[in-house]
Design an enzyme around this catalytic site. Sequence first.
Site, mmCIF file in Angstrom:
data_model
loop_
_atom_site.group_PDB
_atom_site.id
_atom_site.type_symbol
_atom_site.label_atom_id
_atom_site.label_comp_id
_atom_site.label_asym_id
_atom_site.label_seq_id
_atom_site.Cartn_x
_atom_site.Cartn_y
_atom_site.Cartn_z
ATOM 1 N N GLU A 34 0.908 -1.083 0.006
ATOM 2 C CA GLU A 34 0.068 0.025 -0.048
ATOM 3 C C GLU A 34 0.786 1.389 0.046
ATOM 4 O O GLU A 34 0.723 2.174 -0.670
ATOM 5 C CB GLU A 34 -1.088 -0.101 1.263
ATOM 6 C CG GLU A 34 -2.300 0.831 1.087
ATOM 7 C CD GLU A 34 -2.248 2.434 1.464
ATOM 8 O OE1 GLU A 34 -2.980 3.108 0.999
ATOM 9 O OE2 GLU A 34 -1.066 2.539 1.898
ATOM 10 N N HIS A 86 -0.096 0.639 7.326
ATOM 11 C CA HIS A 86 -0.847 1.366 6.308
ATOM 12 C C HIS A 86 0.234 2.458 5.636
ATOM 13 O O HIS A 86 1.175 1.857 5.177
ATOM 14 C CB HIS A 86 -2.081 2.094 6.809
ATOM 15 C CG HIS A 86 -3.184 2.592 6.040
ATOM 16 N ND1 HIS A 86 -4.389 3.026 6.264
ATOM 17 C CD2 HIS A 86 -3.060 2.512 4.356
ATOM 18 C CE1 HIS A 86 -5.119 3.498 5.096
ATOM 19 N NE2 HIS A 86 -4.156 3.151 4.175
ATOM 20 N N ILE A 133 3.472 4.916 5.438
ATOM 21 C CA ILE A 133 4.895 4.857 6.111
ATOM 22 C C ILE A 133 5.707 6.233 5.557
ATOM 23 O O ILE A 133 5.297 6.607 4.607
ATOM 24 C CB ILE A 133 5.557 3.605 5.866
ATOM 25 C CG1 ILE A 133 5.927 3.404 4.462
ATOM 26 C CG2 ILE A 133 5.044 2.571 6.151
ATOM 27 C CD1 ILE A 133 6.720 2.472 4.014
ATOM 28 N N ASN A 142 -4.534 7.459 7.587
ATOM 29 C CA ASN A 142 -4.412 6.687 6.116
ATOM 30 C C ASN A 142 -2.896 6.900 6.205
ATOM 31 O O ASN A 142 -2.191 5.867 5.910
ATOM 32 C CB ASN A 142 -5.334 7.370 5.213
ATOM 33 C CG ASN A 142 -5.074 6.870 4.023
ATOM 34 O OD1 ASN A 142 -4.007 6.653 3.473
ATOM 35 N ND2 ASN A 142 -6.196 6.288 3.412
ATOM 36 N N ASP A 143 -2.374 7.947 5.922
ATOM 37 C CA ASP A 143 -0.713 8.355 5.630
ATOM 38 C C ASP A 143 -0.197 9.430 6.279
ATOM 39 O O ASP A 143 -0.727 10.271 7.049
ATOM 40 C CB ASP A 143 -0.835 8.411 4.137
ATOM 41 C CG ASP A 143 0.637 8.462 3.507
ATOM 42 O OD1 ASP A 143 1.456 7.637 4.113
ATOM 43 O OD2 ASP A 143 0.968 9.104 2.549
ATOM 44 N N ASN A 203 -6.076 11.248 1.400
ATOM 45 C CA ASN A 203 -5.457 10.095 1.349
ATOM 46 C C ASN A 203 -3.797 10.068 1.481
ATOM 47 O O ASN A 203 -3.308 10.356 2.399
ATOM 48 C CB ASN A 203 -5.843 9.477 0.145
ATOM 49 C CG ASN A 203 -5.444 7.904 0.006
ATOM 50 O OD1 ASN A 203 -4.665 7.389 0.689
ATOM 51 N ND2 ASN A 203 -6.537 7.168 -0.666
#
Length: 312
Positions: A53, A115, A117, A168-169, A224
Amino acid sequence: MAKLMVLTLLGLGLALFRDHRASYQARLNAFREVKPVELPNCNLVKGIESGSEDLEILPSGLAFISSGLKYPGIKSFEPDKPGKILLMDLNEEDPTVLELKITGSKFDHSSFNPHGISTFTDEDNTVYLLVVNHPDFKSTVELFKFQEEEKSLLHLKTIRHELLPNLNDIVAVGPEHFYATNDHYFVDHYLRSWELYLGLAWSYVVYYSPTEVQVMADGFDFANGINISPDGKYVYIGELLAHKIHVYEKHANWTLTPLKVIRIQNILAEEPKVTRVYAENGTVLQGSTVASVYKGKLLIGTVFQKALYCEL
Ligand SMILES: *[C@@H]1O[C@H](CO)[C@@H](O)[C@H](O)[C@H]1NC(C)=O
């Protein structure tokens, strides 16, 4: 009269539903057709079958890859196995991946669900890896120190905060300092579905440091991916369901001011110039989420499936 009222309300309800369904499908790009753009020399990365991902490549050519994400509503090929962080040396002729061992007594490996990184390298070249984790579908950020000799990650700390509920990020700007996207506002599953379906655009971005935590941008229809320019002056935020990339100026006090928006749906028509280097209709790669470049090679990751390595 009462009947008419009921009918009117029903009609209104249906119209609202139809409207939202149509715009929901458009936001998801559900009917988009993909025209392939090919690259001459692509190979699937051996050993990646259940997601890549997110990934980040260090200036030395070492790539970290987060694999095995379990996320509500998304396919997992290894639902009963913990996720992992893979290492790939892009300097090798035919690079393979190896799973980084995780050490540190306080870390629960069985619920690891990595998720987004990001890495941070300090003045004495210590590499920190910050990982968004979803143990039991909650959100934390795990702070690791990369130990290159041992090919391992030493777990230093778990970060939780009420302003980091649906991560998420992340993009690291210090060893314990980062910007993070929350892809939803609500934590509750039921409310989350409605938030997404109605397109409330309540998703937001937070700056975190041990001494200060603050919302720095909001109003996103599913914030995102997040990243920073190499010179550290600009922050980029991907707004998934609006098909946009936002560019922000980062100030010394960590606040962000919007500079411009790059619309992705008219990628071939609009300024600034964007080049599509690779596109594929799903026979090779499904659900690609990330790509990065090292010395003329392109590494592409996917949410739940494989990874592809191409010559540009
Ligand atoms: C942060 O810095 C920017 C740019 O210097 C300034 O415009 C803004 O007022 C500052 N915000 C706070 C809360 O200090």
